[in-house]
Design a protein around this motif. Structure first.
Motif, short mmCIF file in Angstrom:
data_model
loop_
_atom_site.label_atom_id
_atom_site.label_comp_id
_atom_site.label_asym_id
_atom_site.label_seq_id
_atom_site.Cartn_x
_atom_site.Cartn_y
_atom_site.Cartn_z
N UNK A 1 83.08 -46.64 14.43
CA UNK A 1 82.56 -47.57 13.54
C UNK A 1 80.91 -47.32 13.49
N UNK A 2 80.27 -46.20 13.79
CA UNK A 2 79.01 -45.81 13.77
C UNK A 2 78.37 -46.01 12.38
N UNK A 3 79.22 -45.80 11.08
CA UNK A 3 78.54 -46.01 10.06
C UNK A 3 78.53 -47.42 9.44
N UNK A 4 79.78 -48.29 9.94
CA UNK A 4 79.57 -49.89 9.52
C UNK A 4 78.45 -50.46 10.39
N UNK A 5 78.26 -50.11 11.65
CA UNK A 5 77.25 -50.64 12.54
C UNK A 5 75.75 -50.26 11.80
N UNK A 6 75.78 -48.95 11.38
CA UNK A 6 74.40 -48.44 10.83
C UNK A 6 74.19 -49.30 9.53
N UNK A 7 75.43 -49.51 8.74
CA UNK A 7 74.95 -50.19 7.49
C UNK A 7 74.62 -51.69 7.57
N UNK A 8 75.05 -52.28 8.62
CA UNK A 8 74.78 -53.56 9.18
C UNK A 8 73.34 -53.52 9.84
N UNK A 9 72.79 -52.83 10.57
CA UNK A 9 71.66 -52.55 11.30
C UNK A 9 70.38 -52.35 10.32
N UNK A 10 70.62 -51.10 9.48
CA UNK A 10 69.49 -50.83 8.78
C UNK A 10 68.67 -52.08 7.84
N UNK A 11 69.52 -52.84 7.04
CA UNK A 11 68.90 -53.67 6.26
C UNK A 11 68.34 -54.75 7.19
N UNK A 12 68.52 -54.95 8.36
CA UNK A 12 68.13 -55.90 9.27
C UNK A 12 66.97 -55.25 10.12
N UNK A 13 66.48 -54.04 10.11
CA UNK A 13 65.44 -53.39 10.72
C UNK A 13 63.98 -53.59 10.19
N UNK A 14 63.04 -54.00 10.72
CA UNK A 14 61.83 -54.08 10.10
C UNK A 14 61.24 -52.89 9.62
N UNK A 15 60.20 -53.09 8.88
CA UNK A 15 59.50 -51.67 8.55
C UNK A 15 58.95 -51.06 9.76
N UNK A 16 59.13 -49.70 9.86
CA UNK A 16 58.71 -49.23 11.38
C UNK A 16 59.73 -49.40 12.44
N UNK A 17 60.72 -50.20 12.26
CA UNK A 17 61.85 -50.55 13.50
C UNK A 17 62.49 -49.08 13.62
N UNK A 18 63.01 -48.81 14.94
CA UNK A 18 63.72 -47.84 15.22
C UNK A 18 65.11 -47.80 15.67
N UNK A 19 66.06 -47.31 15.27
CA UNK A 19 67.40 -47.06 15.41
C UNK A 19 67.55 -45.77 16.40
#
Length: 219
Positions: free
Chosen positions: A148-166
């Motif tokens: 599920x790494x890709x689905x998690x990524x796709x949910x996380x990235x739009x919710x990351x602020x500019x400069x936010x770190x995954x």
């Protein structure tokens, strides 16, 4: 140019590295030892010892106030990050196991950080999709089921602020990602790594820390 793999990490060099990093405190050390004793077959899921100080360092470096962790296990990584949060900071921890996270809860209480951590026992995709859609996450640690790494990524990235770190763990998957015939979780990690490299929304760098760690910054 020096090749990065010329320095071989022997047991002695690994111990030297740990000795030159911030030491684990008593609660962290007890949690590491308890996890190994109680869950010997699953203890490899625990983030490595050097990742605790690194995650805390990244929290302080980014000034993170809202952290999301996907995959909590017995709580070593969330404990390290929660300790580094500023006053008022929060960490949302996602896991599906009451058994494993019971040890996490105990450690958080002992360390005095339980009030900073919101543990969600549910499939992480459900938890992520219930969060506000706008960018609000400062730092995310992804260390759960690899399929599920890709689905998690796709949910996380739009919710990351500019400069936010995954921060994504296990991106080398015990060296199996170099095998074109690999299957299962290793193949899922291969696909994820390709996905991250092609994502124009993020700046990413892969590091040979522990089982491989990718740092991705939201543009």
């Amino acid at each position: 140019m020096t090749r990065g793999n010329e320095t071989k990490i022997t047991d002695e060099l690994y111990a030297y590295m740990l000795a030159n990093n911030p030491p684990l405190d008593a609660v962290q050390r007890e949690l590491v030892e308890t996890t190994r004793a109680r869950f010997p077959d699953s203890a490899g899921m625990q983030s490595s010892e050097e990742q605790g100080p690194l995650l805390a360092f990244l929290v302080r470096l980014t000034g993170a106030r809202h952290i999301v962790e996907i995959g909590t296990f017995t709580g070593f990584s969330s404990l390290a990050m929660a300790r580094a949060l500023p006053p008022g900071g929060t960490l949302t921890a996602c896991d599906v196991s009451e058994e494993w996270t019971a040890y996490a809860r105990e450690a958080w209480e002992k360390a005095g950080v339980a009030d900073r951590i919101d543990l969600r026992i549910a499939p992480a995709l459900e938890t992520l999709r219930a969060m506000p859609a706008e960018p609000h996450i400062d730092l995310a640690y992804l260390d759960a089921d690899k399929g599920n790494y890709i689905p998690y990524w796709e949910e996380l990235v739009p919710r990351m602020r500019t400069g936010g770190l995954v921060v994504t763990d296990n991106v080398l998957f015990h060296g199996r990602v170099t095998d074109p015939e690999t299957s299962g979780p290793a193949a899922a990690v291969q696909e994820f790594n390709d996905h991250v490299r092609a994502d124009a929304r993020m700046d990413s760098v892969m590091l040979t820390v522990a089982d491989g760690l990718t740092l991705s910054r939201r543009k």
